[in-house]
Design a protein around this motif. Structure first.
Motif, PDB file in Angstrom:
ATOM      1  N   ALA A   1       0.808  -1.222   0.000  1.00 26.47           N
ATOM      2  CA  ALA A   1       0.000   0.000   0.000  1.00 26.47           C
ATOM      3  C   ALA A   1       0.840   1.271   0.000  1.00 26.47           C
ATOM      4  N   HIS A   2       2.077   1.170   0.468  1.00 24.85           N
ATOM      5  CA  HIS A   2       2.964   2.340   0.578  1.00 24.85           C
ATOM      6  C   HIS A   2       4.312   2.003  -0.054  1.00 24.85           C
ATOM      7  N   PRO A   3       4.423   2.057  -1.379  1.00 25.78           N
ATOM      8  CA  PRO A   3       5.677   1.686  -2.039  1.00 25.78           C
ATOM      9  C   PRO A   3       6.880   2.531  -1.599  1.00 25.78           C
ATOM     10  N   ASP A   4       6.610   3.703  -1.032  1.00 24.40           N
ATOM     11  CA  ASP A   4       7.694   4.569  -0.571  1.00 24.40           C
ATOM     12  C   ASP A   4       8.078   4.305   0.890  1.00 24.40           C
ATOM     13  N   ALA A   5       7.450   3.327   1.522  1.00 15.92           N
ATOM     14  CA  ALA A   5       7.790   2.997   2.914  1.00 15.92           C
ATOM     15  C   ALA A   5       9.245   2.561   2.996  1.00 15.92           C
ATOM     16  N   GLN A   6       9.881   2.885   4.113  1.00 13.48           N
ATOM     17  CA  GLN A   6      11.246   2.434   4.358  1.00 13.48           C
ATOM     18  C   GLN A   6      11.199   1.042   4.989  1.00 13.48           C
ATOM     19  N   VAL A   7      12.078   0.153   4.537  1.00 17.18           N
ATOM     20  CA  VAL A   7      12.169  -1.185   5.095  1.00 17.18           C
ATOM     21  C   VAL A   7      13.606  -1.406   5.548  1.00 17.18           C
ATOM     22  N   LEU A   8      13.777  -1.767   6.814  1.00 16.33           N
ATOM     23  CA  LEU A   8      15.119  -2.009   7.334  1.00 16.33           C
ATOM     24  C   LEU A   8      15.727  -3.243   6.687  1.00 16.33           C
ATOM     25  N   THR A   9      17.026  -3.179   6.432  1.00 17.86           N
ATOM     26  CA  THR A   9      17.756  -4.334   5.936  1.00 17.86           C
ATOM     27  C   THR A   9      17.482  -5.498   6.886  1.00 17.86           C
ATOM     28  N   PRO A  10      17.199  -6.691   6.363  1.00 17.01           N
ATOM     29  CA  PRO A  10      16.792  -7.809   7.226  1.00 17.01           C
ATOM     30  C   PRO A  10      17.965  -8.472   7.956  1.00 17.01           C
ATOM     31  N   VAL A  11      18.476  -7.762   8.959  1.00 18.29           N
ATOM     32  CA  VAL A  11      19.598  -8.271   9.758  1.00 18.29           C
ATOM     33  C   VAL A  11      19.225  -8.443  11.230  1.00 18.29           C
ATOM     34  N   PHE A  12      17.961  -8.158  11.571  1.00 26.44           N
ATOM     35  CA  PHE A  12      17.533  -8.192  12.963  1.00 26.44           C
ATOM     36  C   PHE A  12      16.891  -9.529  13.305  1.00 26.44           C
ATOM     37  N   HIS A  13      17.135  -9.982  14.531  1.00 29.47           N
ATOM     38  CA  HIS A  13      16.589 -11.240  15.033  1.00 29.47           C
ATOM     39  C   HIS A  13      15.533 -10.955  16.088  1.00 29.47           C
ATOM     40  N   ASP A  14      14.581 -11.876  16.211  1.00 29.98           N
ATOM     41  CA  ASP A  14      13.480 -11.757  17.159  1.00 29.98           C
ATOM     42  C   ASP A  14      13.891 -12.357  18.500  1.00 29.98           C
ATOM     43  N   PHE A  15      13.878 -11.537  19.552  1.00 28.92           N
ATOM     44  CA  PHE A  15      14.238 -12.001  20.894  1.00 28.92           C
ATOM     45  C   PHE A  15      13.104 -11.818  21.895  1.00 28.92           C
ATOM     46  N   GLY A  16      11.988 -11.233  21.478  1.00 33.97           N
ATOM     47  CA  GLY A  16      10.914 -10.923  22.420  1.00 33.97           C
ATOM     48  C   GLY A  16       9.814 -11.948  22.456  1.00 33.97           C
ATOM     49  N   GLY A  17       8.874 -11.730  23.342  1.00 31.95           N
ATOM     50  CA  GLY A  17       7.735 -12.614  23.487  1.00 31.95           C
ATOM     51  C   GLY A  17       6.600 -12.275  22.546  1.00 31.95           C
ATOM     52  N   ARG A  18       6.741 -11.192  21.820  1.00 32.52           N
ATOM     53  CA  ARG A  18       5.705 -10.750  20.886  1.00 32.52           C
ATOM     54  C   ARG A  18       6.333 -10.611  19.506  1.00 32.52           C
ATOM     55  N   ALA A  19       5.867 -11.396  18.535  1.00 30.07           N
ATOM     56  CA  ALA A  19       6.445 -11.377  17.182  1.00 30.07           C
ATOM     57  C   ALA A  19       5.988 -10.171  16.372  1.00 30.07           C
ATOM     58  N   ARG A  20       4.812  -9.644  16.691  1.00 31.13           N
ATOM     59  CA  ARG A  20       4.247  -8.518  15.947  1.00 31.13           C
ATOM     60  C   ARG A  20       4.014  -7.347  16.888  1.00 31.13           C
ATOM     61  N   PHE A  21       4.498  -6.183  16.463  1.00 32.59           N
ATOM     62  CA  PHE A  21       4.235  -4.981  17.248  1.00 32.59           C
ATOM     63  C   PHE A  21       4.367  -3.751  16.368  1.00 32.59           C
ATOM     64  N   SER A  22       3.737  -2.681  16.793  1.00 34.51           N
ATOM     65  CA  SER A  22       3.814  -1.429  16.048  1.00 34.51           C
ATOM     66  C   SER A  22       3.534  -0.268  16.984  1.00 34.51           C
ATOM     67  N   GLY A  23       3.971   0.912  16.574  1.00 37.02           N
ATOM     68  CA  GLY A  23       3.734   2.114  17.353  1.00 37.02           C
ATOM     69  C   GLY A  23       4.611   3.243  16.866  1.00 37.02           C
ATOM     70  N   GLN A  24       4.414   4.402  17.465  1.00 33.69           N
ATOM     71  CA  GLN A  24       5.243   5.557  17.140  1.00 33.69           C
ATOM     72  C   GLN A  24       6.648   5.356  17.698  1.00 33.69           C
ATOM     73  N   ALA A  25       7.627   5.807  16.931  1.00 30.23           N
ATOM     74  CA  ALA A  25       9.025   5.655  17.331  1.00 30.23           C
ATOM     75  C   ALA A  25       9.443   6.705  18.351  1.00 30.23           C
ATOM     76  N   VAL A  26      10.168   6.240  19.357  1.00 26.39           N
ATOM     77  CA  VAL A  26      10.934   7.090  20.270  1.00 26.39           C
ATOM     78  C   VAL A  26      12.371   6.632  20.078  1.00 26.39           C
ATOM     79  N   ALA A  27      13.226   7.515  19.562  1.00 26.82           N
ATOM     80  CA  ALA A  27      14.571   7.093  19.165  1.00 26.82           C
ATOM     81  C   ALA A  27      15.649   7.641  20.089  1.00 26.82           C
ATOM     82  N   LEU A  28      16.628   6.768  20.366  1.00 24.06           N
ATOM     83  CA  LEU A  28      17.797   7.109  21.179  1.00 24.06           C
ATOM     84  C   LEU A  28      19.063   6.765  20.402  1.00 24.06           C
ATOM     85  N   ARG A  29      20.135   7.483  20.693  1.00 28.21           N
ATOM     86  CA  ARG A  29      21.454   7.132  20.173  1.00 28.21           C
ATOM     87  C   ARG A  29      22.378   6.978  21.377  1.00 28.21           C
TER      88      ARG A  29
END
Length: 159
Positions: free
Chosen positions: A13-41
């Motif tokens: 639906a959003h061809p301009d959406a950004q997709v992270l390079t698939p290098v991340f592994h799932d370590f949590g108890g919830r496989a699906r989640f979404s929300g507004q980003a709060v970012a830290l460096r």
């Protein structure tokens, strides 16, 4: 999280959406989640991660740019528990996590590059509420982050 739209449908639906390079592994108890980003460096020190997860998350996703460091963990079971208690949907770490059995038992989404047994440093440094860039994308405060078994997708914040 009331209803969840799969990242595949969002990508279609959003061809301009950004997709992270698939290098991340799932370590949590919830496989699906979404929300507004709060970012830290941060750089191999996690007090800012701790203090942020100790504040109300209101269904948001904490995005931690640890510079991709594989030298120590920035999130573990104790901090994950703070996330659950304070209403965070999930945490994405551009770095490592530890206490993976504990994280898997929590009702919290967790994605990271790898597991590492060493804890981080405790210097109180880093930046909060900033734009972070890693895995081929830039995530800005309040962007919409969507995570499921097919990947991590970012949509710009709605104004």
């Amino acid at each position: 999280m009331s209803s969840f739209t799969p990242t595949t449908d969002l990508s279609d639906a959003h061809p301009d959406a950004q997709v992270l390079t698939p290098v991340f592994h799932d370590f949590g108890g919830r496989a699906r989640f979404s929300g507004q980003a709060v970012a830290l460096r941060v750089s191999e020190n996690n007090p800012l991660v701790r203090s942020t997860l100790q504040t109300p998350g209101h269904g948001k996703v904490l995005v931690v740019d640890g510079g991709g460091s594989l030298n120590c963990a920035l999130l573990g079971g104790n901090l994950g528990q703070f996330g659950v208690e304070n209403g965070w949907e999930g945490v994405i770490v551009n770095g490592c996590v530890r206490d993976t059995a504990e994280l898997r038992a929590l009702n919290l989404g967790v994605r990271a590059l790898a597991a590492h047994p060493r804890r981080s440093g405790k210097a109180d440094e880093g930046e909060a509420h900033v734009a972070v860039s890693f895995a081929g994308v830039t995530i800005r405060p309040n962007d919409e982050v969507h995570v499921d078994e097919d990947g991590i997708l970012v949509l710009p914040a709605r104004n």
